[in-house]
Design an enzyme around this catalytic site. Structure first.
Site, PDB file in Angstrom:
ATOM      1  N   GLU A  41       1.276  -0.905  -0.312  1.00 14.93           N
ATOM      2  CA  GLU A  41       0.149   0.156   0.429  1.00 14.93           C
ATOM      3  C   GLU A  41       1.379   1.670  -0.043  1.00 14.93           C
ATOM      4  O   GLU A  41       1.777   1.069   1.070  1.00 14.93           O
ATOM      5  CB  GLU A  41      -0.983   0.379   1.086  1.00 14.93           C
ATOM      6  CG  GLU A  41      -1.557   0.896   1.376  1.00 14.93           C
ATOM      7  CD  GLU A  41      -2.767   1.431   2.589  1.00 14.93           C
ATOM      8  OE1 GLU A  41      -3.021   2.406   2.996  1.00 14.93           O
ATOM      9  OE2 GLU A  41      -2.822   0.154   3.115  1.00 14.93           O
ATOM     10  N   LYS A  99     -11.652  -0.934   4.792  1.00 19.90           N
ATOM     11  CA  LYS A  99      -9.713  -1.215   5.290  1.00 19.90           C
ATOM     12  C   LYS A  99     -10.818  -1.222   7.027  1.00 19.90           C
ATOM     13  O   LYS A  99     -11.334   0.094   7.111  1.00 19.90           O
ATOM     14  CB  LYS A  99      -9.375  -0.080   5.234  1.00 19.90           C
ATOM     15  CG  LYS A  99      -7.686   0.177   6.022  1.00 19.90           C
ATOM     16  CD  LYS A  99      -6.904   1.112   5.022  1.00 19.90           C
ATOM     17  CE  LYS A  99      -5.927   2.034   5.861  1.00 19.90           C
ATOM     18  NZ  LYS A  99      -5.115   2.491   4.730  1.00 19.90           N
TER      19      LYS A  99
END
Length: 178
Positions: A41, A99
């Site tokens: 990420e 998330k």
């Protein structure tokens, strides 16, 4: 073809990386892959913007316009949520992989247990996840993978300490696959 959820579950951990210099992306990518981490990420909180193809988008929060844009373009998105209202909003837009951010500040595994007791979603917790608690998160059936900065500290990237980064990445991968 494996789904995004299957890919995340197979990886178990995703390094969250801030890159200050574009020229570091190639050696960093090489170190990640060579040490068992073919995914990252990349945060957009530095001046260094990277234009590259992506398989999916992860965001720290839930912005309905961003989510709708990704849905309209056929891009998988994993937006950040940390409470029941945001989970419901995400579900209303058809999302089931989210998330959980900031994980520790938002109640950690206790909050995840409470959310998944009533919502059929999967999570990728980040924010306060480390080697000290990653096993606790990964033990929850609702957690696909955990994100964290502990595997790839920005200062080691800036200093070009590729061997040290490789060891941290390899150690993290081995830890969650023991």
């Amino acid at each position: 073809m494996t789904t995004l959820n299957e890919q995340l579950a197979n990886l178990k951990i995703i390094p969250v990386i801030a890159i200050n210099r574009a020229e570091d992306t190639i050696p960093l990518g090489k170190i990640l892959v060579e040490n068992g981490m073919p995914c990252a990420e990349i945060t957009l909180r530095t001046e260094c913007a990277i234009e590259a193809g992506v398989d999916f988008i992860v965001s720290p929060g839930f912005n309905p316009r961003t989510v709708q844009y990704c849905i309209d373009k056929g891009i998988a998105i994993v937006p950040g949520v940390n409470n029941p209202s945001l989970v419901e909003h995400a579900m209303e837009m058809g999302l089931r992989t989210l998330k959980f951010f900031p994980a520790e500040a938002s109640g950690g595994t206790d909050m995840l247990k409470a959310l998944t007791a009533v919502y059929p979603v999967k999570f990728m917790p980040t924010g306060g996840v480390s080697l000290k608690n990653v096993d606790e998160y990964l033990s929850l059936p609702s957690v696909l993978a955990c994100g964290g900065t502990w595997m790839v500290p920005t200062n080691l990237i800036d200093e070009g300490k590729w061997d040290e980064l490789g060891k941290l990445i390899r150690d993290a991968v081995e830890f969650v696959n023991k």
